[in-house]
Motif scaffolding. Structure first.
Motif, PDB file in Angstrom:
ATOM      1  N   ALA A  65     -15.336   7.607 -42.480  1.00  0.00           N
ATOM      2  CA  ALA A  65     -15.408   6.342 -41.756  1.00  0.00           C
ATOM      3  C   ALA A  65     -15.659   5.166 -42.692  1.00  0.00           C
ATOM      4  O   ALA A  65     -15.296   4.026 -42.382  1.00  0.00           O
ATOM      5  CB  ALA A  65     -16.499   6.401 -40.691  1.00  0.00           C
ATOM      6  N   LEU A  91     -14.358  12.142 -36.602  1.00  0.00           N
ATOM      7  CA  LEU A  91     -14.390  10.685 -36.451  1.00  0.00           C
ATOM      8  C   LEU A  91     -14.326  10.289 -34.982  1.00  0.00           C
ATOM      9  O   LEU A  91     -13.862  11.059 -34.134  1.00  0.00           O
ATOM     10  CB  LEU A  91     -13.211  10.056 -37.189  1.00  0.00           C
ATOM     11  N   GLU A  95     -11.220   5.510 -34.920  1.00  0.00           N
ATOM     12  CA  GLU A  95     -11.180   5.681 -36.369  1.00  0.00           C
ATOM     13  C   GLU A  95     -10.175   6.763 -36.753  1.00  0.00           C
ATOM     14  O   GLU A  95      -9.455   6.636 -37.754  1.00  0.00           O
ATOM     15  CB  GLU A  95     -12.568   6.040 -36.889  1.00  0.00           C
ATOM     16  N   GLU A  98      -6.687   5.251 -36.549  1.00  0.00           N
ATOM     17  CA  GLU A  98      -6.404   4.382 -37.687  1.00  0.00           C
ATOM     18  C   GLU A  98      -6.045   5.207 -38.917  1.00  0.00           C
ATOM     19  O   GLU A  98      -5.149   4.853 -39.688  1.00  0.00           O
ATOM     20  CB  GLU A  98      -7.618   3.495 -37.990  1.00  0.00           C
ATOM     21  N   ASN A 139     -11.938   2.041 -28.541  1.00  0.00           N
ATOM     22  CA  ASN A 139     -12.552   3.357 -28.453  1.00  0.00           C
ATOM     23  C   ASN A 139     -12.512   3.763 -26.981  1.00  0.00           C
ATOM     24  O   ASN A 139     -13.126   3.119 -26.131  1.00  0.00           O
ATOM     25  CB  ASN A 139     -13.998   3.326 -28.939  1.00  0.00           C
ATOM     26  N   ASP A 252     -14.498  -3.404 -34.533  1.00  0.00           N
ATOM     27  CA  ASP A 252     -13.045  -3.382 -34.379  1.00  0.00           C
ATOM     28  C   ASP A 252     -12.471  -4.773 -34.588  1.00  0.00           C
ATOM     29  O   ASP A 252     -11.450  -4.953 -35.259  1.00  0.00           O
ATOM     30  CB  ASP A 252     -12.660  -2.885 -32.974  1.00  0.00           C
TER      31      ASP A 252
END
Length: 458
Positions: A65, A91, A95, A98, A139, A252
């Motif tokens: 992370a 994660l 995350e 990404e 999220n 974010d």
């Protein structure tokens, strides 16, 4: 004490020591993400595999992370897919998404297939959204309670939810099941503080606030970030047709703002943004991102030489005119760049919209007139002290003022015009505005010269 680990461990030392405690000490002492990434990059593939074997779910999440996604992807690349999938699963879903966005398609599919089914489905849902959509960065694990619960029941329900579900910035979302059991309808929000201070028998509905600021999942990520910042929110729920899909946190938004700012800066320099950190970009990639605009600007710049050729007779008659060409076109380009940088930034932060075009033009023309008078006076003084004569001096002064005003008009209109036709206004600044002002500024200069210099037949 005997067996104590040094506090200045680097990652090579950690691998050599080969204990989980060594990894924990390194994470505690090496807190800078850039340093971590550099040390990971220096490891051999064998050392990376050894490091991964020393990670537990907590240290794996802590390490990955903190790394930039491309640096984390390099770790995944050298370990078996089941192991890499376990690392990704440690994660939070946003995350993980990404990270998987920067992995090659084949590797991404293998990792998703090897992940637990529930987590894989969640991450796939995030990856399905366009990269620049708000939902791509949310999220989906959100802390929720029911309006019909008592405070005591709500607290118990929150304890049973995953840690990542508490990314509401101190707020808990109140939801209700929808018909068919697909998704949760957002009813309102209640703060953790209110839940803690209220009596256990009080209903959540009595504490709930229903005026919740939300954003649709397809909204541009920059607009979502601006909404969260302007409304001074700790988190921003993403809602689709009344259904709560996830939440955007302050972290974010910080990532989105940094990404958008970087892209604007690159575009203002006359290049296309690239998806990897600068130090990881190859010369070939940098060439591909820069060459198109370089060619466009090069072709556009030929206008300047064409203008000079067109006024060749004037330059032959009054050679002194050539002395001030760099001065005048440089002043016009500088004035234009200042304005576009200001306007584009105001547009990016929401301070200027298309409907404000008239106000922007009036403001910049008024400012441009003041700047023009100042630069004209400085230009006249410079020409006069150069001994080129009164006619050339007044030509330089008038042309300088006219070029500044013209540049102010073009630079204030161009970003708004580009936004109107759907082009990122950042590309209309810097090199492009300078190139346009160079050519048109020369036309203004020689036109003024014909009026004020008797030798040119005025």
């Amino acid at each position: 004490r005997p067996g104590a680990l040094p506090v200045d461990l680097d990652l090579h030392d950690v691998v050599a020591v080969g204990t989980r405690r060594a990894v924990e000490v390194w994470l505690e002492t090496t807190t800078d993400p850039r340093t971590r990434a550099d040390e990971v990059a220096e490891l051999s593939d064998r050392e990376v595999r050894t490091l991964v074997g020393l990670l537990d779910p907590t240290t794996a999440e802590h390490l990955l992370a903190s790394l930039e996604p491309h640096a984390a992807a390099e770790i995944l690349h050298v370990v078996p897919a089941p192991v890499a999938a376990g690392l990704v699963a440690s994660l939070d879903p946003d995350e993980a998404a990404e990270l998987l966005r920067v992995t090659p398609d084949g590797e991404r599919a293998a990792l998703l297939a090897a992940m637990p089914v529930t987590r894989s489905a969640t991450v796939r849902g995030l990856l399905a959204w366009p990269d620049d959509a708000a939902a791509a960065h949310m999220n989906p694990e959100v802390a929720t309670v029911r309006a019909t619960m008592t405070v005591g029941e709500a607290v118990d329900a929150l304890r049973a939810q995953p840690d990542s579900a508490t990314e509401g910035g101190g707020e808990v979302y109140v939801t209700a099941p929808v018909e068919g059991g697909v998704g949760e309808a957002l009813l309102g929000v209640v703060t953790f503080r209110d839940l803690v201070l209220a009596e256990p028998t009080v209903l959540v509905a009595s504490l709930m606030r229903d005026d919740v600021v939300t954003v649709e999942p397809t909204a541009d990520q920059e607009r979502a970030a601006r909404l969260l910042r302007d409304q001074r929110l700790a988190a921003l729920p993403v809602v689709d047709d009344g259904l709560l899909l996830g939440v955007l946190s302050g972290d974010d938004v910080a990532d989105i703002v940094e990404q958008e700012t970087t892209e604007d800066a690159v575009r203002q320099g006359g290049a296309q943004p690239f998806d990897v950190p600068y130090l990881r970009a190859s010369p070939l990639l940098l060439w591909r991102k820069r060459i198109v605009w370089m060619l466009v600007l090069f072709v556009t710049a030929t206008m300047t030489s064409s203008v000079l050729q067109h006024y060749e007779d004037e330059l032959d008659t009054v050679v002194a005119l050539m002395f001030f060409v760099p001065l005048l076109i440089g002043a016009g380009g500088n004035a234009g760049t200042q304005i576009t940088a200001t306007v584009i930034r105001a547009m990016a932060t929401g301070g200027v919209r298309l409907r404000d075009a008239g106000r922007v033009v009036r403001k910049e023309l008024s400012t441009g007139l003041l700047v023009a008078v100042t630069i004209a006076a400085a230009g006249w003084l410079r020409a006069w002290t150069s001994g080129v004569g009164g006619e050339v001096a007044i030509t330089v002064a008038v042309a300088a003022g006219a070029i500044i005003v013209w540049s102010s008009l073009i630079a204030s209109v161009l970003p708004l015009l580009l936004r109107r036709v759907g082009v990122d206004p950042a590309v209309g600044s810097g090199p492009l505005i300078t190139t346009l002002v160079d050519a048109t500024g020369l036309i203004i200069y020689f036109t003024v010269a014909r009026v004020f210099i008797s030798a040119l037949g005025a």
